[in-house]
Every structure is written in structure tokens, then in C-alpha cells.
Design an enzyme around this catalytic site. Structure first.
Site, mmCIF file in Angstrom:
data_model
loop_
_atom_site.group_PDB
_atom_site.id
_atom_site.type_symbol
_atom_site.label_atom_id
_atom_site.label_comp_id
_atom_site.label_asym_id
_atom_site.label_seq_id
_atom_site.Cartn_x
_atom_site.Cartn_y
_atom_site.Cartn_z
ATOM 1 N N LYS A 95 0.814 -1.219 0.000
ATOM 2 C CA LYS A 95 0.000 0.000 0.000
ATOM 3 C C LYS A 95 0.849 1.273 0.000
ATOM 4 C CE LYS A 95 -2.416 1.292 4.090
ATOM 5 N NZ LYS A 95 -3.693 1.578 4.772
ATOM 6 N N ASP A 96 2.060 1.193 0.524
ATOM 7 C CA ASP A 96 2.920 2.382 0.580
ATOM 8 C C ASP A 96 3.822 2.518 -0.647
ATOM 9 O OD1 ASP A 96 1.944 3.126 3.084
ATOM 10 O OD2 ASP A 96 3.347 1.790 4.107
ATOM 11 N N ARG A 146 -9.231 8.607 2.607
ATOM 12 C CA ARG A 146 -10.110 7.542 2.132
ATOM 13 C C ARG A 146 -11.049 7.048 3.238
ATOM 14 N NH1 ARG A 146 -9.650 2.339 3.157
ATOM 15 N NH2 ARG A 146 -7.659 2.675 4.205
ATOM 16 N N ARG A 147 -10.483 6.793 4.414
ATOM 17 C CA ARG A 147 -11.321 6.330 5.521
ATOM 18 C C ARG A 147 -12.284 7.423 5.948
ATOM 19 N NH1 ARG A 147 -5.900 3.949 8.269
ATOM 20 N NH2 ARG A 147 -5.948 1.897 7.269
ATOM 21 N N ARG A 164 -1.453 11.001 13.755
ATOM 22 C CA ARG A 164 -0.275 10.491 13.048
ATOM 23 C C ARG A 164 0.613 9.729 14.000
ATOM 24 N NH1 ARG A 164 3.032 11.604 8.716
ATOM 25 N NH2 ARG A 164 3.476 9.477 9.320
ATOM 26 N N ARG A 170 0.012 5.721 18.050
ATOM 27 C CA ARG A 170 -1.427 5.961 17.907
ATOM 28 C C ARG A 170 -2.231 5.259 18.998
ATOM 29 N NH1 ARG A 170 -2.922 6.450 11.528
ATOM 30 N NH2 ARG A 170 -0.922 7.298 10.925
ATOM 31 N N CYS A 258 -1.811 8.569 -2.175
ATOM 32 C CA CYS A 258 -2.156 8.762 -0.768
ATOM 33 C C CYS A 258 -2.952 10.044 -0.545
ATOM 34 C CB CYS A 258 -0.870 8.850 0.027
ATOM 35 S SG CYS A 258 -0.773 7.639 1.312
HETATM 36 C C1 DPM Z 1 -1.350 4.644 3.234
HETATM 37 C C2 DPM Z 1 -2.427 5.085 4.010
HETATM 38 C C3 DPM Z 1 -2.108 4.768 5.347
HETATM 39 C C4 DPM Z 1 -0.823 4.120 5.335
HETATM 40 C C5 DPM Z 1 -3.668 5.782 3.492
HETATM 41 C C6 DPM Z 1 -4.935 4.923 3.504
HETATM 42 C C7 DPM Z 1 -2.927 5.085 6.550
HETATM 43 C C8 DPM Z 1 -2.650 6.475 7.020
HETATM 44 C C9 DPM Z 1 -3.344 6.840 8.284
HETATM 45 C C10 DPM Z 1 -1.209 4.730 1.776
HETATM 46 N N1 DPM Z 1 -0.395 4.094 4.043
HETATM 47 O O1 DPM Z 1 -4.965 3.772 3.935
HETATM 48 O O2 DPM Z 1 -5.989 5.443 3.064
HETATM 49 O O3 DPM Z 1 -4.132 6.073 8.865
HETATM 50 O O4 DPM Z 1 -3.066 7.951 8.740
HETATM 51 C C11 DPM Z 1 0.107 2.025 6.453
HETATM 52 C C12 DPM Z 1 -0.378 1.060 7.376
HETATM 53 C C13 DPM Z 1 -0.007 -0.198 6.854
HETATM 54 C C14 DPM Z 1 0.683 0.036 5.666
HETATM 55 C C15 DPM Z 1 -1.100 1.329 8.623
HETATM 56 C C16 DPM Z 1 -2.609 1.424 8.500
HETATM 57 C C17 DPM Z 1 -0.234 -1.581 7.468
HETATM 58 C C18 DPM Z 1 -1.273 -2.414 6.751
HETATM 59 C C19 DPM Z 1 -0.913 -2.944 5.384
HETATM 60 C C20 DPM Z 1 -0.015 3.553 6.500
HETATM 61 N N2 DPM Z 1 0.765 1.380 5.480
HETATM 62 O O5 DPM Z 1 -3.162 1.681 7.408
HETATM 63 O O6 DPM Z 1 -3.288 1.237 9.531
HETATM 64 O O7 DPM Z 1 0.096 -3.644 5.190
HETATM 65 O O8 DPM Z 1 -1.695 -2.664 4.477
#
Ligand code: DPM
Length: 360
Positions: A95-96, A146-147, A164, A170, A258
Site C-alpha cells: 500500500k505504501d 479515504r477512511r 499520526r 497511535r 495517498c
Molecule cells: C497509506 C495510508 C495509510 C498508510 C492511506 C490509507 C494510513 C494512514 C493513516 C497509503 N499508508 O490507507 O488510506 O491512517 O493515517 C500504512 C499502514 C499499513 C501500511 C497502517 C494502516 C499496514 C497495513 C498494510 C499507513 N501502510 O493503514 O493502519 O500492510 O496494508
């Protein structure tokens, strides 16, 4: 430095020490260790060394992700280390990983996707409640546009605020203060951290669709490092790869990232791949959502790995050993769905969302 990259034992696997790059956060370490464990099991004679480093995303902890506007927030420093030959492979949350990789890098899916859905973690004083039953004006912590967009529309009695920091920070902010009634996090990350017991609700697609690639891991390597590529290819899970190719092709064609509210849902059933994709205005009041499907039946098993490798640069993920035709079909599905949404006005919704987000 990589002169030792020979297959001295005749097994086709590299005999050198393989250096695995990772971010320093606990989640990143856990993810990297799990991939390293899998590799060790498959190739017992290889030596792995883990190299941890901080990325921009780890350093800027007080700014919402969506505001930083840097697509490779969590990946750039690691890619620099790959480039400089300081590490040989890097484990990422898919996702990143931007949908377009810099030239010279290749990613491979690593293992089966875990639960891709988002989860609600409640402040201890609200245990037993759901988003629906939380009191009026309860504050929900998330910095994911998105959420927030999806949940604002569906649960209009709730308020949303940025939060953050890494997962540890968190949860601490949630538990030790009275600022948030709940936070929303990916179920996969919580599970990997061993905090599955804090999940009080998993959000299904009717409440909140997930992010592209959520719950899946990927390994990034130098494209020219054929023996390492070959080695990590063993980690592939075909269903995960096909779903993620479709999702990433969709996001890439929309030119999302993002910093805009884009969500997906995919399923693979009886060789049919289903992709639902949606875009939202920041408050969720405006949205477009469509579903398309395609057959990903495997009928060209003779696919050469060279042909597969060309696909790498298109969506930044691919797989040897998965029929090229199925991968092409998945990619076409993502592009076609993006085209459909764009024809209905997705670009306008995302442009307004981007401008508003930049302005606030
Ligand atoms: C990206 C988002 C977030 C991460 C945006 C989204 C969450 C940011 C936030 C692209 N990367 O999801 O809409 O909540 O402020 C991230 C997490 C993980 C990978 C943590 C999470 C773990 C889960 C996985 C941060 N990147 O989303 O709770 O492997 O998918």
C-alpha cells in the site's frame, strides 16, 4: 560489492550474504522478519542480514500523510540504499509503494494478502460499542482521506480528526488521553503487531472499502539482480498478485495516491476477478463507485519469464509463474474500471478533493 553474487553451490540461489533493508518501525521490522523467515525456510543455506533505516515518513510524524505530497514517503531512502548496493532487497507494505517505480527497480509480491479491511479500535471506555452506537460527536482518529470520506458519509454523527505517528504511538494516544473515542487502522497491521485483540469491528465494503494493496507485502529489488529476483519469486501468492495488479492499475490510471480518497474491493472466484473501485469528495458527499469483472483463467502456462518482466514497469508489481495472460487481464480490468469512472467525472471529484486538501 555484489561480485560475490554467484551460484557457487549449483542450486541457482545466491551464495552471498543477502542484506534486507527495512524501516525502523516495529511494524516494518515484523513484516521484514516474516519475509526473511520465509526465505530462510525455502533457502536454508542463505545468509540474511537485516539493515534498518529511517525514512522521511518516519521522520515527519506530525504532518498528515496526505499533506506531505511525497509519493515515495516510505520508500525513497530504502530505494537509495538499494541503488547504492547497501541492501539487496527491501520489504514494503504494498500500500505504501507508489504505482510507478523508478527505473531499475522491480517488485515481487511476498506471500498471501492478509485481511485487507480496516478495523475500529475503541478507547477502553467505549468497549462494546460500534461506530454506529458511539455517542454523538465522538471523535474518530484517522489521517486517511479515504477512511474519513467514506465514514463521514455513513456515520454522520461522528467527528473525524487527524492522528499520526506509528501504530504504537497511535494506540498510546488513544488509550492514554481523552482525545479520541476510536481510531481506524488496517486490520493487517494490527494483526502483525499482535494487537488483533484490540479490534472491535472489522469494516466491510458497505462501510469502508480498503486502500489499493492494503494487507499485502512486496519485496523490491534491483531489476538487474536476476538471481535475487528468481529467489523472491517463490514467495508469490497468485490470488494476491492478480488482485493487487488490478487494484494498482486502477489507481495508476486514475492518477491517485495517498493524497486523494480512492478505495477498492477485489474478489477472485471461479477464475473471475471482480474489482470494485470508488472515488470520493473529502466529506464523502460526492462519490462514484463501479464494479467490473474479467476472466483470469490460466491457459498459457508456457509464458516466458522475460515477457512477464516487461510488465514490471507498468504497475510496479508482477510475478513469474503466474500466466502472463491472467496478469494482462487483471491490469486491463483496473485500467478499464478507471476509464469508466473517469468518463463519469472521477477526475473532477479528485481534483476538488486534492485542492481542498492542499488548502486546509
Ligand atoms: C497509506 C495510508 C495509510 C498508510 C492511506 C490509507 C494510513 C494512514 C493513516 C497509503 N499508508 O490507507 O488510506 O491512517 O493515517 C500504512 C499502514 C499499513 C501500511 C497502517 C494502516 C499496514 C497495513 C498494510 C499507513 N501502510 O493503514 O493502519 O500492510 O496494508
Amino acid at each position: 560489492m555484489s561480485e560475490g553474487a554467484s551460484s557457487g553451490d549449483g542450486s541457482g540461489t545466491p551464495s552471498r550474504v543477502i542484506r534486507v533493508g527495512t524501516r525502523k518501525s516495529q511494524l516494518a521490522r515484523i513484516q521484514t522478519d516474516s519475509v526473511a523467515e520465509q526465505l530462510k525456510e525455502l533457502f536454508p543455506h542463505i545468509a540474511l542480514e537485516i539493515v534498518a533505516m529511517s525514512t522521511l515518513g518516519d521522520k515527519i510524524l506530525d504532518t498528515a500523510l496526505s499533506k506531505i505530497g511525497e509519493k515515495s514517503l516510505f520508500t525513497k531512502e530504502l530505494e537509495n540504499a538499494l541503488e547504492r548496493n547497501e541492501v539487496d532487497l527491501v520489504v514494503h507494505s504494498l500500500k505504501d509503494l507508489p504505482t510507478t517505480l523508478p527505473a531499475g527497480f522491480t517488485t515481487r509480491g511476498a506471500g498471501a494478502r492478509e485481511n485487507p479491511h480496516d478495523a475500529v479500535v475503541l478507547h477502553p471506555k467505549h468497549v462494546g460499542k460500534t461506530l454506529e452506537t458511539l455517542p454523538e460527536n465522538s471523535v474518530i482518529g484517522t489521517s486517511s482521506l479515504r477512511r474519513a470520506a467514506q465514514l463521514k458519509k455513513r456515520f454522520s454523527h461522528l467527528a473525524f480528526k487527524d492522528i499520526r505517528g506509528n501504530l504504537n504511538t497511535r494506540l498510546k494516544k488513544l488509550d492514554e488521553k481523552d482525545d479520541f473515542a476510536a481510531i481506524i487502522l488496517a486490520a493487517a497491521g494490527l494483526g502483525r503487531m499482535g494487537w488483533g485483540n484490540r479490534i472491535s469491528q472489522i469494516l466491510g465494503p458497505e462501510d469502508c472499502m480498503y486502500a489499493v494493496g492494503q494487507g499485502a507485502l512486496a519485496v523490491e529489488v534491483r531489476s538487474r539482480d536476476v538471481d535475487i529476483l528468481e529467489m523472491v519469486s517463490v514467495l508469490h501468492d497468485p490470488e494476491t498478485v492478480l488482485r493487487c495488479i488490478a487494484e494498482r492499475a486502477f489507481l495508476r490510471h486514475l492518477e491517485g495516491g495517498c493524497s486523494v480518497p480512492v478505495a477498492v474491493h477485489t474478489e477472485l472466484k471461479n477464475s473471475q476477478l471482480y474489482l470494485t473501485g470508488a472515488v470520493y469528495s473529502l466529506d464523502g458527499s460526492d462519490s462514484l463507485k463501479e464494479t467490473m469483472q474479467t476472466s483470469v483463467a490460466a491457459d498459457d502456462k508456457s509464458q516466458s519469464s522475460d515477457a512477464v518482466d516487461e510488465r514490471v514497469q507498468r504497475v510496479g508489481i508482477t510475478a513469474a509463474k503466474i500466466p502472463g495472460e491472467a496478469q494482462d487481464g487483471a491490469e486491463r480490468l483496473g485500467v478499464d474500471l478507471a476509464k469508466l469512472l473517469l468518463s463519469k467525472g472521477a477526475k473532477e471529484i479528485l481534483t476538488v478533493a486534492r485542492q481542498l486538501n492542499d488548502a486546509t
